[in-house]
Each structure stands twice: as C-alpha cells, then as structure tokens.
Design an enzyme around this catalytic site. Sequence first.
Site, PDB file in Angstrom:
ATOM      1  N   TYR A 112      -2.941   5.580 -10.902  1.00 23.15           N
ATOM      2  CA  TYR A 112      -2.125   6.336  -9.957  1.00 23.15           C
ATOM      3  C   TYR A 112      -2.988   7.280  -9.123  1.00 23.15           C
ATOM      4  O   TYR A 112      -4.195   7.366  -9.301  1.00 23.15           O
ATOM      5  CB  TYR A 112      -1.026   7.091 -10.718  1.00 23.15           C
ATOM      6  CG  TYR A 112       0.222   6.251 -10.946  1.00 23.15           C
ATOM      7  CD1 TYR A 112       0.204   4.868 -10.851  1.00 23.15           C
ATOM      8  CD2 TYR A 112       1.433   6.869 -11.256  1.00 23.15           C
ATOM      9  CE1 TYR A 112       1.354   4.112 -11.057  1.00 23.15           C
ATOM     10  CE2 TYR A 112       2.594   6.130 -11.468  1.00 23.15           C
ATOM     11  CZ  TYR A 112       2.547   4.743 -11.369  1.00 23.15           C
ATOM     12  OH  TYR A 112       3.692   4.014 -11.577  1.00 23.15           O
ATOM     13  N   SER A 113      -2.305   8.022  -8.247  1.00 22.74           N
ATOM     14  CA  SER A 113      -3.007   8.782  -7.209  1.00 22.74           C
ATOM     15  C   SER A 113      -3.949   9.846  -7.743  1.00 22.74           C
ATOM     16  O   SER A 113      -3.806  10.320  -8.872  1.00 22.74           O
ATOM     17  CB  SER A 113      -1.985   9.438  -6.285  1.00 22.74           C
ATOM     18  OG  SER A 113      -1.404   8.445  -5.485  1.00 22.74           O
ATOM     19  N   GLN A 132      -3.464   3.559  -2.831  1.00 22.53           N
ATOM     20  CA  GLN A 132      -2.675   2.900  -3.869  1.00 22.53           C
ATOM     21  C   GLN A 132      -2.349   1.507  -3.370  1.00 22.53           C
ATOM     22  O   GLN A 132      -1.783   1.340  -2.282  1.00 22.53           O
ATOM     23  CB  GLN A 132      -1.372   3.687  -4.101  1.00 22.53           C
ATOM     24  CG  GLN A 132      -1.580   4.990  -4.835  1.00 22.53           C
ATOM     25  CD  GLN A 132      -1.849   4.763  -6.310  1.00 22.53           C
ATOM     26  OE1 GLN A 132      -0.968   4.367  -7.040  1.00 22.53           O
ATOM     27  NE2 GLN A 132      -3.074   5.014  -6.736  1.00 22.53           N
ATOM     28  N   ASP A 192       0.233   5.622  -1.373  1.00 25.47           N
ATOM     29  CA  ASP A 192      -0.460   6.873  -1.061  1.00 25.47           C
ATOM     30  C   ASP A 192      -1.923   6.718  -0.650  1.00 25.47           C
ATOM     31  O   ASP A 192      -2.663   5.951  -1.277  1.00 25.47           O
ATOM     32  CB  ASP A 192      -0.493   7.790  -2.291  1.00 25.47           C
ATOM     33  CG  ASP A 192       0.837   7.925  -2.984  1.00 25.47           C
ATOM     34  OD1 ASP A 192       1.828   7.385  -2.491  1.00 25.47           O
ATOM     35  OD2 ASP A 192       0.869   8.580  -4.038  1.00 25.47           O
ATOM     36  N   MET A 231       0.862  -1.180   0.000  1.00 22.96           N
ATOM     37  CA  MET A 231       0.000   0.000   0.000  1.00 22.96           C
ATOM     38  C   MET A 231       0.899   1.230   0.000  1.00 22.96           C
ATOM     39  O   MET A 231       1.867   1.277   0.751  1.00 22.96           O
ATOM     40  CB  MET A 231      -0.863  -0.011   1.262  1.00 22.96           C
ATOM     41  CG  MET A 231      -1.824   1.164   1.381  1.00 22.96           C
ATOM     42  SD  MET A 231      -2.328   1.413   3.102  1.00 22.96           S
ATOM     43  CE  MET A 231      -0.825   2.152   3.761  1.00 22.96           C
TER      44      MET A 231
HETATM   45  C1  FRU Z   1       3.764   8.875  -4.787  1.00 24.43           C
HETATM   46  C2  FRU Z   1       3.469   8.300  -6.142  1.00 24.43           C
HETATM   47  C3  FRU Z   1       2.518   9.181  -6.915  1.00 24.43           C
HETATM   48  C4  FRU Z   1       1.907   8.211  -7.870  1.00 24.43           C
HETATM   49  C5  FRU Z   1       1.774   6.981  -7.011  1.00 24.43           C
HETATM   50  C6  FRU Z   1       1.899   5.689  -7.745  1.00 24.43           C
HETATM   51  O1  FRU Z   1       4.169   7.921  -3.872  1.00 24.43           O
HETATM   52  O2  FRU Z   1       4.656   8.083  -6.862  1.00 24.43           O
HETATM   53  O3  FRU Z   1       3.134  10.270  -7.559  1.00 24.43           O
HETATM   54  O4  FRU Z   1       0.672   8.658  -8.338  1.00 24.43           O
HETATM   55  O5  FRU Z   1       2.789   7.065  -6.046  1.00 24.43           O
HETATM   56  O6  FRU Z   1       1.648   4.620  -6.896  1.00 24.43           O
END
Ligand code: FRU
Length: 469
Positions: A100-101, A57, A41, A39
């Site tokens: 992604y985030s 994430q 973000d 896990m």
């Molecule tokens: C930050 C990051 C974000 C990205 C995500 C991918 O930890 O690198 O920039 O969206 O994690 O998991």
Amino acid sequence: MTTRTLLPAILQAVMKGQPVALGDRHYPRWHLAPVTGLMNDPNGFIHFQGRYHLFYQWNALGCQHQHKCWGHWSSTDLTHWRHEPLALMPDEEYDRSGCYSGSAVDDAGKLTLCYTGNVKFDDGTRTAWQCLAVQNADGGFDKLGPVMPLPGGYTGHVRDPKVWRHAEHWYMVLGAQDLELQGKVLLLRSENLWNWENLGEIAGSTLGGLGDAGYMWECPDLFMLDGKAILLCCPQGVAREEKRFLNTYPSAYLCGELDYEQPEYRHGPLVELDAGFEFYAPQTTLAEDGRRLLIGWMGVPDGEEMLQPTVAQGWIHQMTCPRELTLRDGLLCQQPARELAALRGDEQRVEGVASALAPIAAQSLELMMEAQGDVTLDFAGTLRLEWTRDGLCLSRRSLKSGEWLYRYWQGEAKRLHILCDSSSVEIFINDGEGVMSSRYFPAASAMLAFDGGAQLRLRYWSLRPCMVE
Ligand code: FRU
C-alpha cells in the site's frame, strides 16, 4: 501470490494490455496513466540525485483494487518520463494483501521507500506493517521488511506513511483509525528509519476543533510552506455539505503551526483541496529550486469508478498534472507546474461574445480565459461548466443512473486556466485559489463550445503529446 506466480502474470498482462490501453481514444496524451490495469495513489514522489521519481499504486492484472504493486516512473523535467523497474510486489507474508501507499526518502544517498504492508484475514479483519525497501544497483528495490507493527489503540486501518527529515530526526505522519472508529493522523519520530516512537495524534476527527470529521484519515502529507505547517489528508466519512465535500471520499488540507516536541498542531478549518469530481490521495515533494510540487490521483475509490468506459479497454485512472503549491493569505493555491509550458504549441488569441465564438479542439489543450458576464463551457456535450457571478458549477451525468451531478466552487472567479487531455479537465481558478479536476468520456474527439452573452478573452495552446519512454 509469490514472485514466481505474480511476475509472469504481470508481464503477460502488460504485453496484452498495453497496445489496447494506448490505442484507446480516452487514454491521456500527456498525463501519466497505467499501461494496463488499475492505477491509484501517487507514491514516493521525490527529487533524488537529479531526477524526479514517481511511484504509483498499480494492479497490472485488472481494473479491481487488488494485487497492489508499486509501479515506478522517473523524469528530469516533469514532462518526459521513463518506465523504471517494477518497485514492489505483494510477495511477502507481511504485505501479501498489497504494497500500500507510502513515501520515498534519501537515506544517506540511498533511495529508500517507506510503505504499508497490508494483510487481510479471511474473517474480514486486517493488520498493517510499516515497511522499508531500498534501491539496488539494478534500479529495483530490495525489501528490508517491516519496521513497525500496528500501534496500540488503533484498528487494522493504519497506513500510508509519509516520511521527512527535520532537525536531525526522521518524522512520519501515518493515517489511522482509533478504536472508537475515528480517523486520526499520528506523528512518529525515528533516528534511523528502523525504530519509531509514536509521539501521538496531531489531527483528526474530534481533534483541533474539527468535531466529527470521519472514520479514517488516509494519505497524510505534512510539509512547511511559507512558515506554515500544511497537512494534506483524505478524511473518509466527512459529512457531505450542500456544495462541498460531495465526492465519495474527500481530499482536504489544514493550515497551522506544528510543535514537534509536544507534539501539537494548531490549525484552522478543514478545507477541500479540489472541488472537482475526481481528485484523491495527493502527494507532494520539494523541487530542487525549493518549490513544493503536488501530484494527485484523478480518481476516487468506491464511487462510480468501475463504470468508467476505459475498464472495457483494460485500464483505469490517471494522475493529475504536476502542480506548484503556494500559500496566499492562508489559502493553499495550486497552479500547473511551469515545466508544462514546454508542451505548448503556437499561442492562439481570440476575443468576442461567447455564443459567437467557434468551438476549439479540447483533446489536448491549455486555455486561459477571462470573462465579463455569464458563460457556459460545453466539453463535447458531456461535461458542462457554468461560470456566473456566484462562482462555478461543473456538471455531468452519473455513469450509473444518468442523472445530472454537480460540483461547485463558490466565490468570484476572475480568471480560469484550464488544462484538457483526452478524458480529463483541470480547472484552475484565480491563479490556483481553487481547482476542479474531473474525468469525462467524450464519444468523439472533444470540442469545447462556448455559450452565453459574456465577453471573453482567450489565450490557448494545443499541447504536444508526451508518451512515457
Ligand atoms: C487510498 C488508499 C490508501 C491505500 C491505497 C491502497 O486510495 O486506499 O489508503 O494505501 O489506496 O491502494
């Protein structure tokens, strides 16, 4: 992978992995963590129709940074959470290298996610799409597809949309890297979440008097607090200083005034948000009563993360506790959310000289302390906190080389408020003027021992476990 191949693999990973992770003595008793896999973000943190929603994430298939999905928990009280249906999987061409985030908004009563579809190519380059998904009647999410390609003038590193409503428009901050490889934050505006106008850069490396401040700014979050515009950001590549910005990637904030029209953001210096070993990619939301709440990831990418012993148990990382934000003389302060008091058992009080006090169990502990004189706190012989007139020094050994590593908080620490879980500590200094968040991996049930000549006053509680339903 497609839904057809990915979903059965995730289900199997959870069935096999969950009992192992939950049986690990390092698995948190009251913090959020993945039931298996990796896990990172927190995403889409929002209070929506009476419940908090927190997405994350998640790679259920292993402890590597791959196959990023959005997991989903919800809660009415920030202490009891329940699992919700998996929200997003990377099963479309436009998000095939990871969902992604991003963030969540209430779009006329529909819980709507704004996230980055990440696409990596064989030659090592990448592109990114900003995408939407909307909640369906089953609690899952239907993807609406990309609404924005890469903006001109930036590399493929454009991601992590944080969207909010202001004066009849939607606004978005987006992390970006320009063609000179400088990290930037873009401000965008939309009438409907579908068509976005790039208003321009509002902060970043070489802007606003910051000088060289890194090659990529990730996970921006912009909000008003006490009349000031606060921008949280993760400026990768900021120069390490002797006692600040020591993590592989830092998490920081700016405080200032935002003119949405120009747009222009006048702000002060970049301030580290948390001085501990593990803290990154925090996200905030508004509580129903107007408090600004923050949850961060108690991890940092790329450093020693893969050497953490939980990897052998098939899981890695946890969230921070939920925190309340306030502004005190321009300083962003963080305190544990008041809801956490519901986890407390009976209150204990102890006073005396540090070296004469008996150690206390630290596996699930909330401790408030005041000290006159110098004191060292020793967490299970694995993590040490030295508290002197000059401030705090937190130390632990490198998982790679065994050498001692240090993190600092400089200033006069009058009071500490410490929250401990099986493998984490969060140290709040002077009612949240500073925080140091760190993981540590004690060999046996953790005891906290005190040493030194300081006169101590302690109040503490053992905290009830709270599992996700
Ligand atoms: C930050 C990051 C974000 C990205 C995500 C991918 O930890 O690198 O920039 O969206 O994690 O998991």
